[in-house]
Design a protein around this motif. Structure first.
Motif, PDB file in Angstrom:
ATOM      1  N   LEU A  47       0.829  -1.206   0.000  1.00  0.00           N
ATOM      2  CA  LEU A  47       0.000   0.000   0.000  1.00  0.00           C
ATOM      3  C   LEU A  47       0.864   1.257   0.000  1.00  0.00           C
ATOM      4  CD1 LEU A  47      -2.859  -1.073   2.433  1.00  0.00           C
ATOM      5  CD2 LEU A  47      -2.691  -1.382  -0.027  1.00  0.00           C
ATOM      6  N   LEU A  48       2.014   1.202   0.688  1.00  0.00           N
ATOM      7  CA  LEU A  48       2.914   2.363   0.664  1.00  0.00           C
ATOM      8  C   LEU A  48       3.333   2.679  -0.760  1.00  0.00           C
ATOM      9  CD1 LEU A  48       5.367   2.082   3.701  1.00  0.00           C
ATOM     10  CD2 LEU A  48       3.451   3.652   3.400  1.00  0.00           C
ATOM     11  N   ARG A  49       3.553   1.618  -1.558  1.00  0.00           N
ATOM     12  CA  ARG A  49       3.964   1.849  -2.953  1.00  0.00           C
ATOM     13  C   ARG A  49       2.876   2.578  -3.717  1.00  0.00           C
ATOM     14  NH1 ARG A  49       6.349  -3.999  -3.448  1.00  0.00           N
ATOM     15  NH2 ARG A  49       8.260  -3.661  -2.285  1.00  0.00           N
ATOM     16  N   ILE A  50       1.623   2.299  -3.395  1.00  0.00           N
ATOM     17  CA  ILE A  50       0.523   3.032  -4.039  1.00  0.00           C
ATOM     18  C   ILE A  50       0.519   4.482  -3.550  1.00  0.00           C
ATOM     19  CG2 ILE A  50      -2.006   3.257  -4.170  1.00  0.00           C
ATOM     20  CD1 ILE A  50      -2.185   0.213  -4.161  1.00  0.00           C
ATOM     21  N   PHE A  51       0.609   4.660  -2.232  1.00  0.00           N
ATOM     22  CA  PHE A  51       0.556   6.021  -1.676  1.00  0.00           C
ATOM     23  C   PHE A  51       1.737   6.887  -2.104  1.00  0.00           C
ATOM     24  CE2 PHE A  51      -1.809   3.850   2.000  1.00  0.00           C
ATOM     25  CZ  PHE A  51      -3.047   4.118   1.427  1.00  0.00           C
ATOM     26  N   PHE A  52       2.857   6.246  -2.430  1.00  0.00           N
ATOM     27  CA  PHE A  52       4.043   7.004  -2.833  1.00  0.00           C
ATOM     28  C   PHE A  52       4.175   7.124  -4.347  1.00  0.00           C
ATOM     29  CE2 PHE A  52       4.914   6.676   1.545  1.00  0.00           C
ATOM     30  CZ  PHE A  52       5.850   7.632   1.860  1.00  0.00           C
ATOM     31  N   ASN A  53       3.215   6.577  -5.071  1.00  0.00           N
ATOM     32  CA  ASN A  53       3.263   6.682  -6.532  1.00  0.00           C
ATOM     33  C   ASN A  53       2.969   8.132  -6.960  1.00  0.00           C
ATOM     34  OD1 ASN A  53       1.680   6.712  -9.232  1.00  0.00           O
ATOM     35  ND2 ASN A  53       2.805   4.782  -9.269  1.00  0.00           N
ATOM     36  N   ALA A  54       3.835   8.682  -7.803  1.00  0.00           N
ATOM     37  CA  ALA A  54       3.713  10.093  -8.173  1.00  0.00           C
ATOM     38  C   ALA A  54       2.366  10.407  -8.822  1.00  0.00           C
ATOM     39  CB  ALA A  54       4.852  10.478  -9.102  1.00  0.00           C
ATOM     40  N   LYS A  55       1.867   9.494  -9.669  1.00  0.00           N
ATOM     41  CA  LYS A  55       0.596   9.770 -10.354  1.00  0.00           C
ATOM     42  C   LYS A  55      -0.585   9.659  -9.394  1.00  0.00           C
ATOM     43  CE  LYS A  55       1.807   8.819 -15.100  1.00  0.00           C
ATOM     44  NZ  LYS A  55       1.739   7.896 -16.221  1.00  0.00           N
ATOM     45  N   VAL A  56      -0.517   8.714  -8.473  1.00  0.00           N
ATOM     46  CA  VAL A  56      -1.578   8.596  -7.469  1.00  0.00           C
ATOM     47  C   VAL A  56      -1.638   9.891  -6.662  1.00  0.00           C
ATOM     48  CG1 VAL A  56      -2.274   7.382  -5.350  1.00  0.00           C
ATOM     49  CG2 VAL A  56      -1.459   6.073  -7.321  1.00  0.00           C
ATOM     50  N   ARG A  57      -0.467  10.423  -6.333  1.00  0.00           N
ATOM     51  CA  ARG A  57      -0.392  11.658  -5.553  1.00  0.00           C
ATOM     52  C   ARG A  57      -0.826  12.885  -6.334  1.00  0.00           C
ATOM     53  NH1 ARG A  57       4.560  11.838  -1.376  1.00  0.00           N
ATOM     54  NH2 ARG A  57       3.959  10.033  -0.164  1.00  0.00           N
ATOM     55  N   LYS A  58      -0.881  12.736  -7.652  1.00  0.00           N
ATOM     56  CA  LYS A  58      -1.369  13.863  -8.467  1.00  0.00           C
ATOM     57  C   LYS A  58      -2.872  13.756  -8.657  1.00  0.00           C
ATOM     58  CE  LYS A  58       2.742  15.080 -11.038  1.00  0.00           C
ATOM     59  NZ  LYS A  58       3.586  14.558 -12.111  1.00  0.00           N
ATOM     60  N   GLY A  59      -3.479  12.707  -8.107  1.00  0.00           N
ATOM     61  CA  GLY A  59      -4.934  12.575  -8.204  1.00  0.00           C
ATOM     62  C   GLY A  59      -5.405  11.760  -9.387  1.00  0.00           C
ATOM     63  N   HIS A  60      -4.483  11.056 -10.062  1.00  0.00           N
ATOM     64  CA  HIS A  60      -4.899  10.194 -11.171  1.00  0.00           C
ATOM     65  C   HIS A  60      -5.671   9.004 -10.627  1.00  0.00           C
ATOM     66  CE1 HIS A  60      -1.931  11.726 -14.399  1.00  0.00           C
ATOM     67  NE2 HIS A  60      -2.000  12.597 -13.429  1.00  0.00           N
ATOM     68  N   ALA A  61      -6.635   8.510 -11.422  1.00  0.00           N
ATOM     69  CA  ALA A  61      -7.427   7.355 -11.000  1.00  0.00           C
ATOM     70  C   ALA A  61      -6.924   6.107 -11.713  1.00  0.00           C
ATOM     71  CB  ALA A  61      -8.891   7.597 -11.328  1.00  0.00           C
ATOM     72  N   PHE A  62      -6.978   4.975 -11.021  1.00  0.00           N
ATOM     73  CA  PHE A  62      -6.494   3.709 -11.583  1.00  0.00           C
ATOM     74  C   PHE A  62      -7.487   2.592 -11.308  1.00  0.00           C
ATOM     75  CE2 PHE A  62      -2.739   6.245 -10.782  1.00  0.00           C
ATOM     76  CZ  PHE A  62      -1.995   6.068 -11.940  1.00  0.00           C
ATOM     77  N   THR A  63      -7.609   1.691 -12.273  1.00  0.00           N
ATOM     78  CA  THR A  63      -8.447   0.510 -12.055  1.00  0.00           C
ATOM     79  C   THR A  63      -7.674  -0.455 -11.145  1.00  0.00           C
ATOM     80  OG1 THR A  63      -7.492  -0.662 -13.933  1.00  0.00           O
ATOM     81  CG2 THR A  63      -9.447   0.685 -14.378  1.00  0.00           C
ATOM     82  N   TYR A  64      -8.377  -1.448 -10.635  1.00  0.00           N
ATOM     83  CA  TYR A  64      -7.715  -2.435  -9.780  1.00  0.00           C
ATOM     84  C   TYR A  64      -6.573  -3.113 -10.544  1.00  0.00           C
ATOM     85  CZ  TYR A  64      -6.933  -6.749  -7.211  1.00  0.00           C
ATOM     86  OH  TYR A  64      -6.349  -7.795  -6.552  1.00  0.00           O
ATOM     87  N   SER A  65      -6.815  -3.451 -11.821  1.00  0.00           N
ATOM     88  CA  SER A  65      -5.750  -4.112 -12.596  1.00  0.00           C
ATOM     89  C   SER A  65      -4.550  -3.212 -12.813  1.00  0.00           C
ATOM     90  CB  SER A  65      -6.235  -4.558 -13.973  1.00  0.00           C
ATOM     91  OG  SER A  65      -7.553  -4.859 -13.965  1.00  0.00           O
TER      92      SER A  65
END
Ligand SMILES: [Zn+2]
Length: 270
Positions: A47-65
């Motif tokens: 989960l840390l890898r998700i929270f530290f992902n630059a695009k996730v932090r920019k508010g981009h949305a991602f599907t589960y896959s």
């Protein structure tokens, strides 16, 4: 502000100036998750890898896959564990569920929260009615409070608070982002916690450079910790590699019983 912590600052001649944003975000994140013990999910490397992902932090949305490969979870066991964790995060509204919709009129691609989507959804651009496609995958966007908090280093603060809470669950109060002033010098303290009788002051950094700015910050915070007669000073980090963390602490003084480096990465998971 907890009155006992504020009293310790004021008794040592400090003026309490309030809470900086980072501190308010941290407490807001805990409110969203119910309580501090619920923040144990931050120990999960996936989960840390998700929270530290630059695009996730920019508010981009991602599907589960799309989220899955980001985490490095490969085995069937880790994938099912990740699935359960992401499901939990969605249930807590830490990951918000929605759809990315394309407007055929103005060509805008925008992510829409599940609650704002119906058979017809108003385009956020040209305000036309967009009909949902027959097939669309859910995508997930990190809650804005988490985006802002994570950008400011909330993960390390919350993991440190959690660790201290676990050492004294019956009597624990904490405050993060404390701004205090004495003799014209303002200091921001990442975390002050009362664990029973122990008063702990912590400087928390997701990552750091062993440089003058860090040493200055550590010097200011340890000065406050001594002034308020703290039982312990902690320098906590999510950075990997013990040596670097200890070197940074050595910049201000030899490691003693009073001060220690706390390396949070790789702690046992949820
Ligand atoms: Zn449009």
């Amino acid at each position: 502000m907890d009155s006992a912590i504020r009293a310790r600052l004021e008794a040592a001649g400090y003026t309490y100036l309030g809470q900086e944003n980072k501190g308010r975000y941290c407490h807001g994140m805990v409110t969203l998750c119910t309580d501090l013990p619920a923040m144990r999910f931050l120990r999960e490397e996936y989960l840390l890898r998700i929270f530290f992902n630059a695009k996730v932090r920019k508010g981009h949305a991602f599907t589960y896959s799309e989220l899955k490969p980001m985490t490095g979870a490969k085995s069937a066991e880790s994938a099912s564990r990740l699935y359960a964790q992401l499901h939990w995060l969605a249930g807590r509204q830490i990951l918000l569920r929605g759809y990315s919709l394309h407007c055929p009129v103005c060509d805008l691609d925008v992510w829409y929260d599940l609650a704002s989507v119906g058979e017809f959804t108003t385009c956020q651009g040209c305000r036309s009615a967009i009909q949902l496609p027959l097939e669309a995958a859910f995508s997930f966007r990190l809650n804005q409070l988490f985006i802002e908090g994570m950008k400011q280093g909330a993960a390390t603060v919350l993991l440190t608070a959690l660790r201290l809470y676990e050492s004294s669950p019956a009597a624990f109060v904490w405050q993060s982002g404390v701004r205090a002033k004495k003799h014209g010098q303002e200091t921001e303290i990442d975390l002050v916690a009362l664990c029973g009788e122990r008063l702990v002051v912590a400087e928390c950094k997701d990552n750091f450079e062993d440089d003058t700015a860090l040493h200055d910050q550590l010097r200011r915070t340890t000065d406050v910790a001594r002034d308020i007669d703290a039982t312990e000073f902690i320098f906590a980090s999510l950075r990997e590699g013990e040596l670097e963390a200890i070197q940074a602490l050595r910049g201000i003084e030899a490691l003693t019983r009073w001060s220690r480096a706390l390396l949070l990465r790789g702690e046992s998971s949820v």
